[in-house]
Design a protein around this motif. Structure first.
Motif, PDB file in Angstrom:
ATOM      1  N   THR A   1       0.831  -1.198   0.000  1.00 12.12           N
ATOM      2  CA  THR A   1       0.000   0.000   0.000  1.00 12.12           C
ATOM      3  C   THR A   1       0.875   1.262   0.000  1.00 12.12           C
ATOM      4  OG1 THR A   1      -1.654  -1.275   1.184  1.00 12.12           O
ATOM      5  CG2 THR A   1      -1.957   1.104   1.164  1.00 12.12           C
TER       6      THR A   1
ATOM      7  N   THR B   1      -4.579  -3.324   4.630  1.00 17.72           N
ATOM      8  CA  THR B   1      -5.579  -3.426   3.566  1.00 17.72           C
ATOM      9  C   THR B   1      -6.474  -4.644   3.767  1.00 17.72           C
ATOM     10  OG1 THR B   1      -3.800  -2.643   2.183  1.00 17.72           O
ATOM     11  CG2 THR B   1      -5.818  -3.332   1.058  1.00 17.72           C
TER      12      THR B   1
ATOM     13  N   ASP C   1      -4.332  -3.536  -5.277  1.00 16.58           N
ATOM     14  CA  ASP C   1      -3.514  -3.660  -4.070  1.00 16.58           C
ATOM     15  C   ASP C   1      -4.165  -4.721  -3.177  1.00 16.58           C
ATOM     16  OD1 ASP C   1      -1.980  -3.323  -1.816  1.00 16.58           O
ATOM     17  OD2 ASP C   1      -2.980  -1.454  -1.198  1.00 16.58           O
ATOM     18  N   PHE C   2      -3.472  -5.831  -2.953  1.00 14.76           N
ATOM     19  CA  PHE C   2      -4.055  -6.963  -2.223  1.00 14.76           C
ATOM     20  C   PHE C   2      -3.838  -6.858  -0.723  1.00 14.76           C
ATOM     21  CE2 PHE C   2      -4.124  -8.668  -6.368  1.00 14.76           C
ATOM     22  CZ  PHE C   2      -5.061  -9.688  -6.365  1.00 14.76           C
TER      23      PHE C   2
HETATM   24 MG   LIG Z   1      -1.681  -3.022   2.179  1.00 16.47          MG
END
Ligand SMILES: [Mg+2]
Ligand SMILES: Nc1nc2c(ncn2[C@@H]2O[C@H](COP(=O)(O)OP(=O)(O)O)[C@@H](O)[C@H]2O)c(=O)[nH]1
Length: 872
Positions: free
Chosen positions: A212, A232, A256-257
């Motif tokens: 992130t 996240t 973005d995982f």
């Molecule tokens: Mg993240």
């Protein structure tokens, strides 16, 4: 032999010199020289055989020069030039052959399709595995009804472009069928072309590695690095635009995982092909080489799931700490790793170089920037605008939008949305009754919903069970209102849950959330007599067993006995345990009970399908069969043999294998017996709505492909009793052939009646018998010294049926080199020759064979030809 009209010499190594000596046979109308190494010189010697109407020169390396030599054979209607190193120059010289109805150029490096556009009589044009990119020159043929096809083993008619590097139209369009192809070409004609500049970038790596943070440095300059606790959840999709080389806006969707373990099991839906991957490596970990988990796991995942999409590695030098990694080793093992970048994300410009690299590489991705009809791009951008305000639109609204730019036409509109779906632009599951009613514009809206269930504490504490009431609670947010049935359908489609039978209230089970450990009961479950099969993986994607359980849930009677890495299946009094072994790299199927063979076949076949759905797994799975020698039978750690090697032995006629431990010879057929039935039992329900298959692992998934539907080809094998051995050998051969053909969705069923025949005398059931003959696809008879009364009658029955209905196809093979010795034999021979005369009279060409091996080979090639030409 100058009056010869028909000559078949295939597989004879006659070479260029041999071909040269055929030059005087100018009356030939049919010539088959398949596999004869004749080369360009050999082809040149055929240039005067101008009476030829059918010519087969497959596998002869004739090249462009050879093709040029055929340009005068203008009477040709059938020409087979598969695998001959013919390029565009060669193809151009064939343009004069305007009488051709059948032309096979597969496996030749031809790029342009223009030479075929004037062959107006073509009904079958095979361009499989050529380098053809553009089908628009073939539009006259396509408009005339010749269908473009993408078929590995296609039936004869149409234009087969399987595995061609198509750009115009893209393969996605060809796979949609003829109407889509024509529509694409016509729309381009009227609207001109535009380009879709859009690509997906995925940021992967361990939780806390800095994914992130990297996203913010790349594209969210004004946001600070995330706080420690701000990890996240699910997937965050960030959109970014830049101007590409042509100055046109290029759309990036950056995924973005989140790091949660549970999401790993869902990777197969998001790690799409044709995307750019960024692997974030935290320099504070110890991963340095390709063997270290930090690199190995992620690079394996990307290689396996994304079909070798390009990867950029970013080393996050947290707190200024750098680390050197074995770059050459990593790139050697994973050639899709392009470059390694590094930087300290605390600094604002840490990712500048990486950002440049991303821009460069997304523009190089396959199919990015493909030309499509101009209005498609307009519709795409309209949908993009709508997407900002709402996660999905109804199919009806989508049709309306389509109609405001192009003429109202629902089938066409559906083909366009299918195309966008296949490209991963948005989701539209047209094969699902519920899901088809919506076009899902925000992919993350769907994935968030799924993750909410997988992340739900009450559901987790109930080991994956949830009800409608839970859905109300989990999907309370207004964007999910009224969409619960669709979301459940989506989860089922992704094989993340299934509905438990007979539960009130309705209850679903998500096997990913089952207990992590096996029930006590299974600790010492193994027994020596079990039927066992191992799957050994170099890399095993997560969640395989859970998906197997969802697929085969009609065989799960006691879900409480299943766990994350193990599923317990039952049918009648038979049972099967599918479990992940301690190594984490092997799955064991262990079956017992009266129907253990059927059960293991059924489950193995689904596991095979799952494995096959990962293109990248092809070389990474081995199927192992445990040894059954007297030692191993009693051992808990038996030796094992790779199924592929056993099949090879079977194929090559080596029917035993030595156990490396006991040196005992073990029967190959017995090892293979029962592990794979030719036909799956009736009681196994076919999967109705296909689970994600080969082409649809990604978020943009279509209906599952699974294995092709099985087509049975019935072969009636007739011969006189003196050929019993040949018949036996032939039948064994068929069984081996079957293993290969099953992959093409074909099953050969052999009907042998000789036992019946021997017992038959006055009571002969001629009618029943003839009925069988009429119902078969191929009638095959073998003859040696005599015809045999019954065999000849069967032939007559077959021939009558063929005249009436075009079925069965009749093949007669006569054993060669029979020298009459005694009188009786002579009489037999005369009957035989009379029969041969009769055959010729019927216009039927019979064939000779020298030995059983020769017979197998001949029929094999004949069969392949028939299948390929779609005559069966
Ligand atoms: Mg993240
Ligand atoms: N000091 C420092 N902290 C960093 C750096 N990169 C990331 N972090 C912090 O590490 C934590 C995890 O980073 P994050 O980007 O959320 O990792 P993700 O889980 O891979 O997305 C966050 O608190 C970040 O602020 C760095 O270069 N230096």
């Amino acid at each position: 032999l100058t009056q010869l009209t028909y000559l078949d010499l295939w597989n004879n190594e006659i070479g260029a010199a041999g071909a040269a000596s055929l030059a005087d046979l100018t009356q030939l109308t049919y010539l088959d020289l398949w596999n004869n190494e004749i080369g360009a010189a050999g082809a040149a010697s055929l240039a005067d055989l101008t009476q030829l109407t059918a010519l087969n020169l497959r596998n002869n390396e004739i090249g462009d020069a050879g093709a040029a030599a055929l340009a005068d054979l203008t009477q040709l209607t059938s020409l087979d030039l598969e695998n001959n190193q013919i390029g565009d120059a060669g193809a151009a010289s064939l343009a004069a052959l305007t009488h051709l109805t059948y032309l096979n150029l597969s496996d030749n490096p031809v790029v342009g399709s223009t030479p075929f556009s004037t062959m107006r009589r073509l009904t079958s044009l095979n361009l499989k595995k050529t380098k053809i990119q553009d089908l628009s020159p073939l539009r006259p043929l396509l408009e005339r009804g010749l269908e473009a096809k993408w078929e590995e083993y296609g039936s004869g008619n149409g234009i087969n472009v399987y595995d061609c590097p198509l750009i115009h139209p893209p393969p996605e369009i060809v796979k949609q069928g003829q109407a889509a192809v024509l529509n694409y070409l016509r729309e381009i004609d009227t609207q001109g072309v535009d380009h879709l500049y859009e690509a997906k970038v995925l940021i992967l790596g361990e939780g806390g590695a800095g994914k992130t943070s990297l996203l913010r440095r790349l594209y969210q300059a004004n946001r600070p690095l995330p706080a420690e606790e701000e990890s996240t959840k699910g997937i965050d999709i960030h959109r970014h635009q830049f101007a590409n080389r042509e100055g046109k806006p290029f759309q990036l969707n950056v995924w973005d995982f989140g790091g949660q373990q549970i999401y790993h099991a869902t990777h197969q839906f998001f790690l799409t092909k044709r995307s750019l991957y960024i692997l974030v490596d935290d320099t504070r970990n110890n991963s340095k080489t390709v063997h270290d988990e930090g690199f190995k796991y992620w690079l394996e995942v990307i290689e396996t799931l994304s079909e070798r999409s390009p990867v950029l590695i970013f080393q996050n030098e947290k707190a200024g700490r750098s680390k050197s990694i074995a770059e050459a080793g990593i790139k050697g093992r994973f050639p899709n790793v392009i470059e390694v970048y590094r930087g300290n994300l605390e600094k604002h410009n840490a990712a500048t170089k990486l950002e440049e690299a991303i821009r460069l590489h997304v523009q190089k991705l396959p199919h990015v920037g493909d030309a499509v009809p101009a209005q498609w791009v307009t519709i795409r951008s309209e949908l993009e605008k709508i997407k900002k305000g709402q996660p999905f639109i109804s199919q009806k609204d989508y049709f309306q939008l389509y109609a405001s730019y192009l003429e109202e036409d629902r089938p066409k509109a559906l083909r366009l949305s299918q195309y966008f779906h296949d490209l991963g632009v948005f989701l539209h599951f047209q094969d699902d009754q519920l899901l088809q009613r919506y076009v899902i514009l925000q992919n993350d809206w769907a994935t968030e919903a799924v993750f909410k269930v997988l992340d739900d504490e009450p559901t987790k504490s109930r080991k994956g069970r949830f009800t409608q009431a839970d859905c109300q609670r989990i999907w309370a947010h207004s964007t999910y209102a009224d969409m619960h049935p669709e979301l459940l359908a989506l989860m089922e489609k992704f094989e993340l849950c299934y509905k438990l039978p007979d539960q009130r209230p309705d209850t679903w089970l998500s096997p990913q959330l089952l207990s992590p450990s096996a029930p006590e009961l299974f600790k010492d479950w193994a027994k020596p007599d079990d039927l066992v099969l191992f799957y050994q993986y170099d890399f095993l994607p997560k969640g395989m067993i859970s998906r197997l359980m969802v697929r085969k849930n009609h065989l799960v009677r006691q879900p409480d006995l299943c766990w994350i890495d193990g599923a317990y299946f039952e049918h009648g009094n038979s049972e099967l345990l599918a479990g992940l072994m301690d190594s984490g790299q092997e799955i064991e199927l262990r079956a017992r009970g009266p129907q253990r063979k059927e059960l293991i076949s059924v489950i193995a076949s689904d596991l095979d399908t799952l494995n096959d759905s990962f293109e990248g797994l092809r070389d990474k799975v081995r199927k192992l069969v445990p040894c059954i020698c007297s030692n191993c039978r009693l051992s808990t750690t038996p030796e094992s043999y790779e199924e592929g090697r056993l099949l090879k032995r079977k194929h090559d006629g080596k029917l035993t294998i030595e156990c490396p431990e006991s040196y005992e010879d073990v029967s190959v057929l017995e090892l293979l017996d029962g592990l794979k039935l030719d036909m799956l039992p009736q009681w196994d329900k076919p999967a109705q709505t296909g689970p994600p298959g080969a082409d649809d692992r990604h978020s943009a998934s279509t209906e599952g492909s699974g294995s092709p539907p099985l087509r049975t080809i019935k072969i009636f094998l007739a011969s006189s009793s003196e050929l019993k051995e040949d018949r036996n050998g032939f039948e064994l051969h068929f069984r081996q052939v079957n293993d290969r053909l099953l992959k093409k969705g074909i099953y050969l069923q052999i009907l042998r009646w000789e036992n019946f025949l021997d017992a038959m005398s006055e009571t002969r059931l001629q009618d029943e018998y003839n009925e069988e003959v009429r119902n078969c696809d191929i009638f095959l008879s073998l003859f040696k010294t005599k015809t045999g009364k019954y065999t000849e009658e069967e032939f007559d029955a077959a021939h009558r049926a063929f005249k009436d209905s075009g079925k069965p196809l009749i093949y007669t093979y006569f054993m060669k080199n029979i020298i009459p010795t005694d009188k009786r034999l002579r009489e037999d021979l005369i009957s035989l020759w009379n029969f041969q005369d009769k055959l010729s009279g019927l216009g039927h060409y019979h064939t000779h064979y020298a030995s059983i091996e020769d017979l197998k080979l001949q029929f094999q090639q004949q069969l392949d030809k028939l299948i390929e030409e779609g005559k069966l």
